[in-house]
Design a protein around this motif. Structure first.
Motif, PDB file in Angstrom:
ATOM      1  N   PHE A  20       4.375  20.344   2.254  1.00 44.13           N
ATOM      2  CA  PHE A  20       4.146  19.320   3.268  1.00 44.13           C
ATOM      3  C   PHE A  20       2.767  18.668   3.137  1.00 44.13           C
ATOM      4  O   PHE A  20       2.627  17.453   3.293  1.00 44.13           O
ATOM      5  CB  PHE A  20       4.313  19.902   4.672  1.00 44.13           C
ATOM      6  CG  PHE A  20       4.163  18.879   5.763  1.00 44.13           C
ATOM      7  CD1 PHE A  20       5.172  17.959   6.018  1.00 44.13           C
ATOM      8  CD2 PHE A  20       3.012  18.812   6.538  1.00 44.13           C
ATOM      9  CE1 PHE A  20       5.037  17.003   7.007  1.00 44.13           C
ATOM     10  CE2 PHE A  20       2.859  17.871   7.532  1.00 44.13           C
ATOM     11  CZ  PHE A  20       3.879  16.957   7.771  1.00 44.13           C
ATOM     12  N   GLY A  21       1.736  19.458   2.849  1.00 46.69           N
ATOM     13  CA  GLY A  21       0.400  18.883   2.701  1.00 46.69           C
ATOM     14  C   GLY A  21       0.330  17.867   1.576  1.00 46.69           C
ATOM     15  O   GLY A  21      -0.293  16.804   1.710  1.00 46.69           O
ATOM     16  N   SER A  22       0.994  18.167   0.457  1.00 50.99           N
ATOM     17  CA  SER A  22       1.023  17.217  -0.648  1.00 50.99           C
ATOM     18  C   SER A  22       1.863  15.998  -0.311  1.00 50.99           C
ATOM     19  O   SER A  22       1.546  14.871  -0.733  1.00 50.99           O
ATOM     20  CB  SER A  22       1.583  17.892  -1.909  1.00 50.99           C
ATOM     21  OG  SER A  22       0.705  18.895  -2.373  1.00 50.99           O
ATOM     22  N   LEU A  23       2.934  16.202   0.463  1.00 51.56           N
ATOM     23  CA  LEU A  23       3.752  15.061   0.887  1.00 51.56           C
ATOM     24  C   LEU A  23       2.931  14.111   1.754  1.00 51.56           C
ATOM     25  O   LEU A  23       3.035  12.888   1.611  1.00 51.56           O
ATOM     26  CB  LEU A  23       4.984  15.549   1.655  1.00 51.56           C
ATOM     27  CG  LEU A  23       5.904  14.441   2.192  1.00 51.56           C
ATOM     28  CD1 LEU A  23       6.499  13.609   1.064  1.00 51.56           C
ATOM     29  CD2 LEU A  23       7.014  15.043   3.061  1.00 51.56           C
ATOM     30  N   VAL A  24       2.101  14.642   2.638  1.00 49.37           N
ATOM     31  CA  VAL A  24       1.230  13.804   3.467  1.00 49.37           C
ATOM     32  C   VAL A  24       0.312  12.960   2.581  1.00 49.37           C
ATOM     33  O   VAL A  24       0.145  11.752   2.803  1.00 49.37           O
ATOM     34  CB  VAL A  24       0.409  14.672   4.440  1.00 49.37           C
ATOM     35  CG1 VAL A  24      -0.726  13.858   5.083  1.00 49.37           C
ATOM     36  CG2 VAL A  24       1.304  15.266   5.531  1.00 49.37           C
ATOM     37  N   ALA A  25      -0.288  13.580   1.548  1.00 46.70           N
ATOM     38  CA  ALA A  25      -1.166  12.829   0.644  1.00 46.70           C
ATOM     39  C   ALA A  25      -0.395  11.757  -0.117  1.00 46.70           C
ATOM     40  O   ALA A  25      -0.888  10.637  -0.299  1.00 46.70           O
ATOM     41  CB  ALA A  25      -1.848  13.787  -0.323  1.00 46.70           C
ATOM     42  N   ALA A  26       0.810  12.090  -0.558  1.00 46.26           N
ATOM     43  CA  ALA A  26       1.613  11.115  -1.293  1.00 46.26           C
ATOM     44  C   ALA A  26       1.996   9.943  -0.398  1.00 46.26           C
ATOM     45  O   ALA A  26       1.848   8.776  -0.786  1.00 46.26           O
ATOM     46  CB  ALA A  26       2.865  11.799  -1.847  1.00 46.26           C
ATOM     47  N   VAL A  27       2.474  10.242   0.799  1.00 37.58           N
ATOM     48  CA  VAL A  27       2.884   9.177   1.722  1.00 37.58           C
ATOM     49  C   VAL A  27       1.680   8.337   2.134  1.00 37.58           C
ATOM     50  O   VAL A  27       1.742   7.100   2.188  1.00 37.58           O
ATOM     51  CB  VAL A  27       3.588   9.770   2.958  1.00 37.58           C
ATOM     52  CG1 VAL A  27       3.840   8.701   4.014  1.00 37.58           C
ATOM     53  CG2 VAL A  27       4.915  10.415   2.551  1.00 37.58           C
ATOM     54  N   GLY A  28       0.559   8.988   2.433  1.00 39.29           N
ATOM     55  CA  GLY A  28      -0.640   8.248   2.834  1.00 39.29           C
ATOM     56  C   GLY A  28      -1.123   7.309   1.749  1.00 39.29           C
ATOM     57  O   GLY A  28      -1.467   6.146   2.018  1.00 39.29           O
ATOM     58  N   SER A  29      -1.146   7.780   0.501  1.00 44.04           N
ATOM     59  CA  SER A  29      -1.601   6.913  -0.595  1.00 44.04           C
ATOM     60  C   SER A  29      -0.600   5.788  -0.845  1.00 44.04           C
ATOM     61  O   SER A  29      -0.992   4.652  -1.140  1.00 44.04           O
ATOM     62  CB  SER A  29      -1.832   7.740  -1.861  1.00 44.04           C
ATOM     63  OG  SER A  29      -0.650   8.401  -2.283  1.00 44.04           O
ATOM     64  N   TRP A  30       0.697   6.087  -0.725  1.00 42.70           N
ATOM     65  CA  TRP A  30       1.734   5.055  -0.902  1.00 42.70           C
ATOM     66  C   TRP A  30       1.611   3.979   0.170  1.00 42.70           C
ATOM     67  O   TRP A  30       1.666   2.775  -0.129  1.00 42.70           O
ATOM     68  CB  TRP A  30       3.110   5.709  -0.856  1.00 42.70           C
ATOM     69  CG  TRP A  30       4.265   4.788  -1.108  1.00 42.70           C
ATOM     70  CD1 TRP A  30       4.868   4.523  -2.303  1.00 42.70           C
ATOM     71  CD2 TRP A  30       4.973   4.004  -0.126  1.00 42.70           C
ATOM     72  NE1 TRP A  30       5.896   3.627  -2.133  1.00 42.70           N
ATOM     73  CE2 TRP A  30       5.994   3.283  -0.807  1.00 42.70           C
ATOM     74  CE3 TRP A  30       4.851   3.835   1.250  1.00 42.70           C
ATOM     75  CZ2 TRP A  30       6.874   2.421  -0.159  1.00 42.70           C
ATOM     76  CZ3 TRP A  30       5.725   2.964   1.905  1.00 42.70           C
ATOM     77  CH2 TRP A  30       6.718   2.275   1.211  1.00 42.70           C
ATOM     78  N   LEU A  31       1.423   4.382   1.427  1.00 40.95           N
ATOM     79  CA  LEU A  31       1.302   3.416   2.519  1.00 40.95           C
ATOM     80  C   LEU A  31       0.086   2.509   2.325  1.00 40.95           C
ATOM     81  O   LEU A  31       0.168   1.289   2.528  1.00 40.95           O
ATOM     82  CB  LEU A  31       1.198   4.140   3.857  1.00 40.95           C
ATOM     83  CG  LEU A  31       2.493   4.720   4.432  1.00 40.95           C
ATOM     84  CD1 LEU A  31       2.174   5.609   5.636  1.00 40.95           C
ATOM     85  CD2 LEU A  31       3.468   3.614   4.835  1.00 40.95           C
ATOM     86  N   CYS A  32      -1.040   3.096   1.930  1.00 39.54           N
ATOM     87  CA  CYS A  32      -2.256   2.293   1.728  1.00 39.54           C
ATOM     88  C   CYS A  32      -2.047   1.270   0.610  1.00 39.54           C
ATOM     89  O   CYS A  32      -2.462   0.111   0.729  1.00 39.54           O
ATOM     90  CB  CYS A  32      -3.435   3.199   1.411  1.00 39.54           C
ATOM     91  SG  CYS A  32      -4.062   4.138   2.824  1.00 39.54           S
ATOM     92  N   ALA A  33      -1.407   1.694  -0.464  1.00 38.58           N
ATOM     93  CA  ALA A  33      -1.172   0.770  -1.579  1.00 38.58           C
ATOM     94  C   ALA A  33      -0.211  -0.349  -1.190  1.00 38.58           C
ATOM     95  O   ALA A  33      -0.458  -1.528  -1.465  1.00 38.58           O
ATOM     96  CB  ALA A  33      -0.625   1.547  -2.778  1.00 38.58           C
ATOM     97  N   ARG A  34       0.877   0.012  -0.539  1.00 34.37           N
ATOM     98  CA  ARG A  34       1.858  -1.007  -0.154  1.00 34.37           C
ATOM     99  C   ARG A  34       1.301  -1.943   0.925  1.00 34.37           C
ATOM    100  O   ARG A  34       1.566  -3.139   0.910  1.00 34.37           O
ATOM    101  CB  ARG A  34       3.132  -0.327   0.349  1.00 34.37           C
ATOM    102  CG  ARG A  34       3.915   0.387  -0.745  1.00 34.37           C
ATOM    103  CD  ARG A  34       4.529  -0.620  -1.694  1.00 34.37           C
ATOM    104  NE  ARG A  34       5.324   0.044  -2.740  1.00 34.37           N
ATOM    105  CZ  ARG A  34       4.874   0.325  -3.953  1.00 34.37           C
ATOM    106  NH1 ARG A  34       3.635  -0.010  -4.296  1.00 34.37           N
ATOM    107  NH2 ARG A  34       5.656   0.916  -4.838  1.00 34.37           N
ATOM    108  N   HIS A  35       0.511  -1.403   1.855  1.00 38.30           N
ATOM    109  CA  HIS A  35      -0.095  -2.227   2.898  1.00 38.30           C
ATOM    110  C   HIS A  35      -1.021  -3.278   2.285  1.00 38.30           C
ATOM    111  O   HIS A  35      -1.112  -4.409   2.786  1.00 38.30           O
ATOM    112  CB  HIS A  35      -0.872  -1.337   3.872  1.00 38.30           C
ATOM    113  CG  HIS A  35      -1.594  -2.080   4.946  1.00 38.30           C
ATOM    114  ND1 HIS A  35      -0.974  -2.571   6.072  1.00 38.30           N
ATOM    115  CD2 HIS A  35      -2.911  -2.423   5.074  1.00 38.30           C
ATOM    116  CE1 HIS A  35      -1.853  -3.169   6.847  1.00 38.30           C
ATOM    117  NE2 HIS A  35      -3.032  -3.106   6.260  1.00 38.30           N
ATOM    118  N   ALA A  36      -1.704  -2.907   1.202  1.00 38.61           N
ATOM    119  CA  ALA A  36      -2.628  -3.829   0.534  1.00 38.61           C
ATOM    120  C   ALA A  36      -1.912  -4.748  -0.447  1.00 38.61           C
ATOM    121  O   ALA A  36      -2.561  -5.588  -1.090  1.00 38.61           O
ATOM    122  CB  ALA A  36      -3.710  -3.033  -0.195  1.00 38.61           C
ATOM    123  N   GLY A  37      -0.592  -4.605  -0.583  1.00 38.03           N
ATOM    124  CA  GLY A  37       0.140  -5.425  -1.531  1.00 38.03           C
ATOM    125  C   GLY A  37      -0.136  -5.057  -2.972  1.00 38.03           C
ATOM    126  O   GLY A  37      -0.003  -5.894  -3.870  1.00 38.03           O
TER     127      GLY A  37
END
Length: 291
Positions: A20-37
């Motif tokens: 779960f901790g790694s999933l949080v890091a993966a989702v957080g980094s994915w969201l930041c990248a997609r939010h920035a286009g």
């Protein structure tokens, strides 16, 4: 000049299944990248064979796909990048930033457990290979973390002369990480706050190697019931890639993103989360996980 495209990354080590901790890091980094286009890359940090678990790299990549987290390019394996680390290592040696060290744990214990001043107190031993350390300067490294705020670390006193190549010949995380972040054009590193302490060392190595320094975002950690970081080394329960929605909803909630209870697929859930995502509203503090 047009602004650089945002490039983010998730860089798991193949030492166990995705938890779960790694999933949080993966989702957080994915969201930041997609939010920035921008782009989101995946890099497998497989340069520590004694700790690697057979099959875990493939299992982690399969789990990411089941959670709807698709990389924008081929997966990079650090085990295939050794020549790049050799070149960086040679540069540091040529400028006498790196030096061989035969100090034992007992030698280091006499020095407070940390190596400083760029001098190996042990005699060179032709019968065993040395570790290679870098001479850290007597200076502060300061940076602004986008989530954790202003940071400052005195490199000599708090990090000491850290290892960049181990006795076994394996390159250390600090060196490989900065070489690959620069090579992949990473503009923002989003990762767990357990790595916040590494950032000053990496910024200094970037300076020494003439590499760009990305922005940094250190996410809160998911803790177990005893307040300890969830990690593969502590046998944290892996997430279930066959039933991804519950863990994905929990990861989004942990990051402060209101998940949709009606989304029926990971892709739909991520699309809903991305529409509501505001990076500055992510929590700063680590917290116990319900996972």
């Amino acid at each position: 000049m047009p602004p650089l495209m945002y490039i983010g990354r998730f860089a798991p080590s193949p030492t166990g299944l995705l938890h779960f901790g790694s999933l949080v890091a993966a989702v957080g980094s994915w969201l930041c990248a997609r939010h920035a286009g921008g782009q989101w890359l995946v890099r497998v940090e497989d340069i520590d064979p004694p700790r690697e678990v057979a099959g875990s790299a493939q299992a982690i990549l399969a789990a990411l796909a089941s959670f709807g987290l698709q990389a924008d390019g081929p997966v990079v394996y650090q085990s295939q990048r050794i020549q790049a680390y050799e070149a960086a290592f040679a540069s540091l040696k040529a400028r006498r930033v790196a030096f061989p060290c035969w100090c034992s744990r007992a030698d280091l214990a006499l020095r407070g457990g940390m190596h400083r001043d760029g001098i190996c107190v042990a005699a060179p031993d032709p019968d065993r290979p040395p570790a290679w350390r870098v001479r850290t300067p007597d200076r502060d490294i300061a940076f602004d973390d986008a989530l954790q705020g202003p940071q400052r670390q005195h490199l000599r006193d708090e990090a000491g002369d850290f290892v960049i190549r181990r006795v076994e010949g394996f390159f250390a995380y600090q060196l490989a990480c900065v070489v690959d972040d620069a090579w992949q054009g990473v503009t923002e590193v989003v990762r767990g706050s357990d790595l916040l302490d590494s950032t000053a060392r990496q910024i200094w190595l970037q300076e020494e190697l003439g590499l760009p320094t990305p922005r940094y975002v250190h996410l809160p950690l998911a803790l177990d019931g005893d307040g300890r970081k969830l990690s593969k080394s502590d046998q944290a329960h892996p997430v279930d890639p066959l039933d991804p929605l519950p863990a994905l909803r929990q990861a989004l909630a942990f990051l402060g993103v209101p998940p949709s209870l009606r989304a029926a697929t990971p892709a739909a859930l991520l699309a809903h989360a991305l529409a509501a995502f505001e990076p500055q509203k992510m929590p700063h503090c680590s917290a116990r996980s319900a996972a």
